[in-house]
Write a protein that holds these residues in place. Structure first.
Motif, PDB file in Angstrom:
ATOM      1  N   THR A 143       0.826  -1.207   0.000  1.00 37.72           N
ATOM      2  CA  THR A 143       0.000   0.000   0.000  1.00 37.72           C
ATOM      3  C   THR A 143       0.858   1.255   0.000  1.00 37.72           C
ATOM      4  N   LEU A 144       0.427   2.212  -0.817  1.00 32.47           N
ATOM      5  CA  LEU A 144       1.067   3.517  -0.920  1.00 32.47           C
ATOM      6  C   LEU A 144      -0.005   4.572  -0.701  1.00 32.47           C
ATOM      7  N   GLY A 145       0.197   5.444   0.277  1.00 28.58           N
ATOM      8  CA  GLY A 145      -0.750   6.518   0.554  1.00 28.58           C
ATOM      9  C   GLY A 145      -0.231   7.846   0.066  1.00 28.58           C
ATOM     10  N   LEU A 146      -1.080   8.617  -0.609  1.00 29.75           N
ATOM     11  CA  LEU A 146      -0.765   9.987  -1.003  1.00 29.75           C
ATOM     12  C   LEU A 146      -1.628  10.900  -0.157  1.00 29.75           C
ATOM     13  N   CYS A 147      -1.011  11.758   0.640  1.00 32.81           N
ATOM     14  CA  CYS A 147      -1.756  12.578   1.581  1.00 32.81           C
ATOM     15  C   CYS A 147      -1.153  13.971   1.687  1.00 32.81           C
ATOM     16  N   GLY A 148      -1.848  14.844   2.412  1.00 29.00           N
ATOM     17  CA  GLY A 148      -1.382  16.189   2.665  1.00 29.00           C
ATOM     18  C   GLY A 148      -1.618  16.549   4.115  1.00 29.00           C
ATOM     19  N   PHE A 149      -1.721  17.844   4.399  1.00 26.34           N
ATOM     20  CA  PHE A 149      -1.965  18.348   5.739  1.00 26.34           C
ATOM     21  C   PHE A 149      -0.994  17.682   6.731  1.00 26.34           C
ATOM     22  N   SER A 150      -1.484  17.074   7.797  1.00 21.63           N
ATOM     23  CA  SER A 150      -0.603  16.409   8.769  1.00 21.63           C
ATOM     24  C   SER A 150      -0.297  14.974   8.363  1.00 21.63           C
ATOM     25  N   GLY A 151      -0.892  14.525   7.274  1.00 22.73           N
ATOM     26  CA  GLY A 151      -0.742  13.135   6.830  1.00 22.73           C
ATOM     27  C   GLY A 151      -1.874  12.261   7.302  1.00 22.73           C
ATOM     28  N   GLY A 152      -2.531  12.681   8.383  1.00 27.81           N
ATOM     29  CA  GLY A 152      -3.683  11.951   8.904  1.00 27.81           C
ATOM     30  C   GLY A 152      -3.381  10.492   9.195  1.00 27.81           C
ATOM     31  N   ARG A 153      -4.423   9.697   9.254  1.00 26.06           N
ATOM     32  CA  ARG A 153      -4.298   8.269   9.538  1.00 26.06           C
ATOM     33  C   ARG A 153      -3.674   7.504   8.382  1.00 26.06           C
ATOM     34  N   LEU A 154      -3.833   8.023   7.164  1.00 20.20           N
ATOM     35  CA  LEU A 154      -3.321   7.335   5.987  1.00 20.20           C
ATOM     36  C   LEU A 154      -1.797   7.238   6.016  1.00 20.20           C
ATOM     37  N   LYS A 155      -1.144   8.290   6.459  1.00 26.86           N
ATOM     38  CA  LYS A 155       0.320   8.297   6.507  1.00 26.86           C
ATOM     39  C   LYS A 155       0.846   7.149   7.365  1.00 26.86           C
ATOM     40  N   GLN A 156       0.098   6.790   8.393  1.00 25.18           N
ATOM     41  CA  GLN A 156       0.504   5.703   9.289  1.00 25.18           C
ATOM     42  C   GLN A 156       0.013   4.339   8.803  1.00 25.18           C
ATOM     43  N   ALA A 157      -1.179   4.303   8.199  1.00 20.99           N
ATOM     44  CA  ALA A 157      -1.786   3.018   7.812  1.00 20.99           C
ATOM     45  C   ALA A 157      -1.108   2.385   6.603  1.00 20.99           C
ATOM     46  N   ALA A 158      -0.712   3.199   5.635  1.00 16.95           N
ATOM     47  CA  ALA A 158      -0.097   2.669   4.419  1.00 16.95           C
ATOM     48  C   ALA A 158       1.346   2.249   4.689  1.00 16.95           C
ATOM     49  N   HIS A 159       1.806   1.249   3.960  1.00 21.25           N
ATOM     50  CA  HIS A 159       3.197   0.816   4.096  1.00 21.25           C
ATOM     51  C   HIS A 159       4.167   1.950   3.784  1.00 21.25           C
ATOM     52  N   SER A 160       3.840   2.736   2.762  1.00 19.52           N
ATOM     53  CA  SER A 160       4.670   3.875   2.344  1.00 19.52           C
ATOM     54  C   SER A 160       3.752   5.058   2.084  1.00 19.52           C
ATOM     55  N   ALA A 161       4.307   6.258   2.181  1.00 21.41           N
ATOM     56  CA  ALA A 161       3.485   7.448   1.956  1.00 21.41           C
ATOM     57  C   ALA A 161       4.265   8.508   1.189  1.00 21.41           C
ATOM     58  N   ILE A 162       3.521   9.236   0.370  1.00 22.51           N
ATOM     59  CA  ILE A 162       4.020  10.464  -0.241  1.00 22.51           C
ATOM     60  C   ILE A 162       3.202  11.568   0.408  1.00 22.51           C
ATOM     61  N   TRP A 163       3.849  12.340   1.245  1.00 19.70           N
ATOM     62  CA  TRP A 163       3.180  13.341   2.072  1.00 19.70           C
ATOM     63  C   TRP A 163       3.501  14.739   1.572  1.00 19.70           C
ATOM     64  N   ILE A 164       2.437  15.505   1.285  1.00 18.23           N
ATOM     65  CA  ILE A 164       2.583  16.897   0.892  1.00 18.23           C
ATOM     66  C   ILE A 164       2.296  17.723   2.147  1.00 18.23           C
ATOM     67  N   PRO A 165       3.304  18.226   2.848  1.00 20.03           N
ATOM     68  CA  PRO A 165       3.086  18.897   4.131  1.00 20.03           C
ATOM     69  C   PRO A 165       2.601  20.338   3.972  1.00 20.03           C
ATOM     70  N   VAL A 166       1.366  20.467   3.491  1.00 19.00           N
ATOM     71  CA  VAL A 166       0.785  21.798   3.294  1.00 19.00           C
ATOM     72  C   VAL A 166      -0.706  21.723   3.622  1.00 19.00           C
TER      73      VAL A 166
END
Length: 194
Positions: A143-166
């Motif tokens: 699993t790969l999560g694409l998220c923003g803001f604080s990353g939310g729960r998705l940043k932690q739940a997915a094996h890897s994340a692409i986080w846009i910190p805005v």
């Protein structure tokens, strides 16, 4: 032009904020995401995308670009699919079970161990996205999560994340779309024999 004076500089302001947001991206995260897509493709796995609203359109855009362009460039099939394009399926699960289950139930039906599931949520907290990722993880998918803001729960739940910190949904969505284009050019630029 009437009414235009109060908007003066809005475009440059937006583009400036987008430039700052893109400057916060970690290229290592992007490169890791590209590597995940490439590996799933070369291994003949499915690449499954999902998201809500603007993220649904990004999920659809990824598969449109990747399925068509990667195959045309390399001759090697790209087994991409999205869980957002079948309105009958979405509304059936939403009506008969719950909106929170519209993606996780589809994952149970179509995903196989080793497939790559790409979940997109600007806030990182969409319940149906989180449930889909948890289901995919339980099934042995990557699993790969694409998220923003604080990353939310998705940043932690997915094996890897692409986080846009805005903290701006449109800037997050812009950056997520750019990731899709980077993936397409990366895979198309390195042809692999079928």
């Amino acid at each position: 032009m009437a009414g235009a004076t109060h908007l003066g500089g809005f475009a440059s302001n937006y583009l400036g904020r987008l430039s700052l947001a893109l400057g916060k991206l970690e290229c290592e995260q992007l490169d890791h995401g590209i590597a995940l897509v490439r590996k799933a493709w070369l291994d003949g796995r499915q690449i499954i995308t999902l998201g809500n609203g603007g993220s649904a359109m990004t999920a659809l855009h990824f598969i449109t670009d990747w399925n068509k362009m990667v195959f045309l460039a390399t001759g090697r099939p790209f087994r991409g699919r999205t869980l957002v394009d079948n309105m009958g399926m979405l509304t059936a699960y939403g009506n008969d079970l719950s909106f929170a289950d519209i993606f996780s139930e589809q994952i149970k039906n179509v995903a196989l161990k080793g497939d790559l599931v790409i979940a997109i949520s600007g806030s990182g907290n969409s319940e149906n996205v989180i449930r889909a990722v948890n289901t995919a993880n339980e099934m042995g998918c990557t699993t790969l999560g694409l998220c923003g803001f604080s990353g939310g729960r998705l940043k932690q739940a997915a094996h890897s994340a692409i986080w846009i910190p805005v903290d701006d949904m449109q800037l997050c969505e812009d950056a997520h779309a750019i990731f899709g284009h980077i993936v397409m050019q990366a895979l198309c630029g390195q042809p692999v024999s079928p």
